[in-house]
Design a protein around this motif. Structure first.
Motif, PDB file in Angstrom:
ATOM      1  N   ASP A  63      -5.140  -1.876  -7.009  1.00 38.01           N
ATOM      2  CA  ASP A  63      -5.958  -0.824  -7.606  1.00 38.01           C
ATOM      3  C   ASP A  63      -5.563  -0.617  -9.068  1.00 38.01           C
ATOM      4  N   TYR A  79      -2.315   1.470 -10.422  1.00 38.38           N
ATOM      5  CA  TYR A  79      -1.279   1.531  -9.374  1.00 38.38           C
ATOM      6  C   TYR A  79       0.126   1.603  -9.982  1.00 38.38           C
ATOM      7  N   LYS A  80       0.395   0.791 -10.999  1.00 40.87           N
ATOM      8  CA  LYS A  80       1.744   0.778 -11.604  1.00 40.87           C
ATOM      9  C   LYS A  80       2.086   2.130 -12.215  1.00 40.87           C
ATOM     10  N   VAL A  88      -3.804   3.819  -1.235  1.00 43.52           N
ATOM     11  CA  VAL A  88      -4.015   3.041  -2.452  1.00 43.52           C
ATOM     12  C   VAL A  88      -3.301   1.702  -2.293  1.00 43.52           C
ATOM     13  N   TRP A  89      -3.849   0.690  -2.949  1.00 44.18           N
ATOM     14  CA  TRP A  89      -3.319  -0.668  -2.874  1.00 44.18           C
ATOM     15  C   TRP A  89      -2.759  -1.070  -4.228  1.00 44.18           C
ATOM     16  N   GLU A  90      -1.830  -2.015  -4.208  1.00 42.58           N
ATOM     17  CA  GLU A  90      -1.214  -2.446  -5.456  1.00 42.58           C
ATOM     18  C   GLU A  90      -2.202  -3.120  -6.400  1.00 42.58           C
ATOM     19  N   CYS A 111       0.830  -1.196   0.000  1.00 46.48           N
ATOM     20  CA  CYS A 111       0.000   0.000   0.000  1.00 46.48           C
ATOM     21  C   CYS A 111       0.866   1.248   0.000  1.00 46.48           C
TER      22      CYS A 111
END
Length: 127
Positions: A77, A80-81, A73-75, A61
């Motif tokens: 989501d 995210y990258k 935010v979480w990976e 996160c």
């Protein structure tokens, strides 16, 4: 506003994915009800990373501290990258940050990635 929106995310029994959109000014996060909040790059006081233990897997996160509160935010989501690539470039993060939080597995590995030297002392509770 960010704090209330984030609290609603936490209260949900199963966290829904966010849609993250990155641009030159900052990024936006849109939830499952199509409610959106935006952060400008110059409003970010702190970026913290850590892992959440979800039982069989971990989620890496990122927590953004701003004058209006926190946004997590979480990976998993969407986007995210793209967000990670931009904060690595914009905030000049060391390249090994991801490995330091990812390993060992199932440990929190909490770390501050960026702190604005002009930001006031932290007064809001983290996570």
């Amino acid at each position: 506003m960010i704090q209330n929106w984030f609290r609603a995310l936490r209260r949900s029994s199963e966290r829904k994915l966010l849609r993250l959109i990155v641009d030159d000014n900052g990024f936006s996060a849109t939830d499952w009800e199509n409610q959106s909040t935006a952060l400008k790059w110059d409003s970010i006081w702190q970026i913290r990373t850590y892992k959440r233990d979800l039982g069989t897997v971990d989620e890496i996160c990122l927590e953004f501290r701003t004058p209006n509160g926190y946004l997590e935010v979480w990976e998993s989501d969407q986007g995210y990258k793209d967000l990670v690539q931009e904060i690595e470039r914009r905030f000049q993060l060391e390249q090994a940050w991801w490995s330091k939080v990812a390993f060992p597995a199932f440990a929190t590995n909490d770390a501050i990635l960026y702190r604005d030297p002009n930001a006031p002392p932290e007064s809001l509770p983290a996570r």
